[in-house]
Design a protein around this motif. Structure first.
Motif, mmCIF file in Angstrom:
data_model
loop_
_atom_site.group_PDB
_atom_site.id
_atom_site.type_symbol
_atom_site.label_atom_id
_atom_site.label_comp_id
_atom_site.label_asym_id
_atom_site.label_seq_id
_atom_site.Cartn_x
_atom_site.Cartn_y
_atom_site.Cartn_z
ATOM 1 N N ALA A 51 -15.109 -2.824 -27.634
ATOM 2 C CA ALA A 51 -15.753 -3.571 -26.323
ATOM 3 C C ALA A 51 -14.924 -3.401 -25.169
ATOM 4 C CB ALA A 51 -15.932 -5.229 -26.907
ATOM 5 N N ARG A 52 -15.585 -3.498 -23.862
ATOM 6 C CA ARG A 52 -14.954 -3.486 -22.978
ATOM 7 C C ARG A 52 -15.513 -4.490 -21.762
ATOM 8 N NH1 ARG A 52 -11.095 -1.460 -20.281
ATOM 9 N NH2 ARG A 52 -10.560 0.190 -22.036
ATOM 10 N N GLU A 53 -14.530 -5.495 -20.980
ATOM 11 C CA GLU A 53 -14.836 -6.224 -19.980
ATOM 12 C C GLU A 53 -13.817 -5.902 -19.096
ATOM 13 O OE1 GLU A 53 -17.694 -7.839 -19.094
ATOM 14 O OE2 GLU A 53 -18.533 -7.189 -21.139
ATOM 15 N N GLU A 54 -12.998 -7.291 -18.796
ATOM 16 C CA GLU A 54 -11.812 -6.969 -17.839
ATOM 17 C C GLU A 54 -10.706 -6.164 -18.706
ATOM 18 O OE1 GLU A 54 -13.122 -10.268 -18.668
ATOM 19 O OE2 GLU A 54 -14.209 -10.203 -16.941
ATOM 20 N N ILE A 55 -10.599 -6.310 -19.725
ATOM 21 C CA ILE A 55 -9.695 -5.444 -20.826
ATOM 22 C C ILE A 55 -10.675 -4.961 -21.623
ATOM 23 C CG2 ILE A 55 -8.000 -7.106 -20.473
ATOM 24 C CD1 ILE A 55 -8.365 -8.021 -23.481
ATOM 25 N N GLY A 56 -10.067 -3.603 -22.341
ATOM 26 C CA GLY A 56 -10.805 -2.952 -23.188
ATOM 27 C C GLY A 56 -10.293 -3.221 -24.667
ATOM 28 N N ILE A 57 -10.849 -3.444 -25.767
ATOM 29 C CA ILE A 57 -10.292 -3.318 -27.280
ATOM 30 C C ILE A 57 -10.932 -2.478 -28.050
ATOM 31 C CG2 ILE A 57 -11.685 -5.418 -27.607
ATOM 32 C CD1 ILE A 57 -9.105 -6.373 -29.482
ATOM 33 N N THR A 58 -10.228 -1.683 -28.684
ATOM 34 C CA THR A 58 -10.759 -0.825 -29.790
ATOM 35 C C THR A 58 -10.049 -1.055 -31.160
ATOM 36 O OG1 THR A 58 -11.380 0.840 -28.488
ATOM 37 C CG2 THR A 58 -11.308 1.461 -30.494
ATOM 38 N N VAL A 59 -10.574 -1.594 -32.265
ATOM 39 C CA VAL A 59 -9.950 -1.563 -33.405
ATOM 40 C C VAL A 59 -10.580 -0.619 -34.269
ATOM 41 C CG1 VAL A 59 -9.415 -3.458 -35.325
ATOM 42 C CG2 VAL A 59 -9.929 -4.199 -33.148
ATOM 43 N N SER A 60 -9.382 0.176 -34.785
ATOM 44 C CA SER A 60 -9.909 1.296 -35.907
ATOM 45 C C SER A 60 -9.402 0.858 -37.126
ATOM 46 C CB SER A 60 -9.627 2.620 -35.403
ATOM 47 O OG SER A 60 -7.892 2.731 -35.178
ATOM 48 N N TYR A 61 -9.892 1.267 -38.352
ATOM 49 C CA TYR A 61 -9.557 0.697 -39.459
ATOM 50 C C TYR A 61 -9.242 2.223 -40.303
ATOM 51 C CZ TYR A 61 -11.569 -3.482 -38.108
ATOM 52 O OH TYR A 61 -12.068 -4.466 -37.388
ATOM 53 N N TRP A 62 -8.161 1.985 -41.325
ATOM 54 C CA TRP A 62 -7.509 3.176 -41.885
ATOM 55 C C TRP A 62 -7.248 2.794 -43.184
ATOM 56 C CZ3 TRP A 62 -7.837 7.593 -39.189
ATOM 57 C CH2 TRP A 62 -7.868 7.769 -37.807
ATOM 58 N N GLU A 63 -7.117 3.597 -44.277
ATOM 59 C CA GLU A 63 -6.526 3.405 -45.700
ATOM 60 C C GLU A 63 -5.174 3.294 -45.680
ATOM 61 O OE1 GLU A 63 -8.178 6.751 -48.058
ATOM 62 O OE2 GLU A 63 -10.215 6.048 -47.857
ATOM 63 N N SER A 64 -4.386 3.791 -44.994
ATOM 64 C CA SER A 64 -2.948 3.881 -45.027
ATOM 65 C C SER A 64 -2.175 4.078 -43.893
ATOM 66 C CB SER A 64 -2.638 4.847 -46.061
ATOM 67 O OG SER A 64 -2.670 6.078 -45.285
ATOM 68 N N PRO A 65 -0.954 3.751 -43.697
ATOM 69 C CA PRO A 65 0.021 3.880 -42.450
ATOM 70 C C PRO A 65 0.077 5.461 -42.254
ATOM 71 C CG PRO A 65 0.884 2.237 -43.811
ATOM 72 C CD PRO A 65 -0.285 2.871 -44.670
ATOM 73 N N GLU A 66 0.091 6.137 -43.212
ATOM 74 C CA GLU A 66 0.082 7.654 -43.283
ATOM 75 C C GLU A 66 -1.094 8.253 -42.582
ATOM 76 O OE1 GLU A 66 2.843 6.027 -46.129
ATOM 77 O OE2 GLU A 66 0.763 5.907 -46.334
ATOM 78 N N ALA A 67 -2.539 7.621 -42.961
ATOM 79 C CA ALA A 67 -3.186 8.397 -42.242
ATOM 80 C C ALA A 67 -3.292 7.823 -40.674
ATOM 81 C CB ALA A 67 -4.632 7.542 -42.687
ATOM 82 N N ILE A 68 -2.990 6.634 -40.258
ATOM 83 C CA ILE A 68 -2.743 6.274 -38.737
ATOM 84 C C ILE A 68 -1.697 7.343 -38.148
ATOM 85 C CG2 ILE A 68 -1.892 4.435 -37.285
ATOM 86 C CD1 ILE A 68 -2.792 2.299 -39.770
#
Length: 106
Positions: A51-68
């Protein structure tokens, strides 16, 4: 780029990216679309919300820290990060956290 919450497995990991944009566009929208397309192709990617207004925020979801970490270091993503620092963002914060559970309405 909504995620269907039913696609998430708990526990999973979330990368929360909040940003304030500059006035520069220079291909930002196209690059953002490419990054979500690329993320979807990465092993361990579970989905994203944005979402984006004054600030933008993106949340991505991952199976593991290694994938991130693999996503963080992908060469095309690295190039986009560099452009973000140089052109598109006045400021940003990235947070990584573990999602142990969720609740929804309805």
């Amino acid at each position: 780029m909504p995620t269907h919450q039913s696609d998430l497995k708990s526990p999973c990991w979330a990368v929360i990216f909040t940003s304030v944009r500059t006035d520069a566009d220079h291909g930002y929208a196209e690059t953002a679309e490419r990054m979500i397309e690329l993320a979807r192709s990465m092993p361990g990617f579970l989905g994203a919300e944005s979402a984006r207004e004054e600030i933008g925020i993106t949340v991505s979801y991952w199976e593991s820290p290694e994938a991130i970490e693999a996503w963080r270091n992908h060469p095309e993503h690295r190039a986009a990060q560099k452009r973000g620092r140089e052109e598109w963002y006045a400021s940003f914060t990235t947070r990584v956290c573990r999602v142990d559970r969720e609740s929804r309405f309805p």
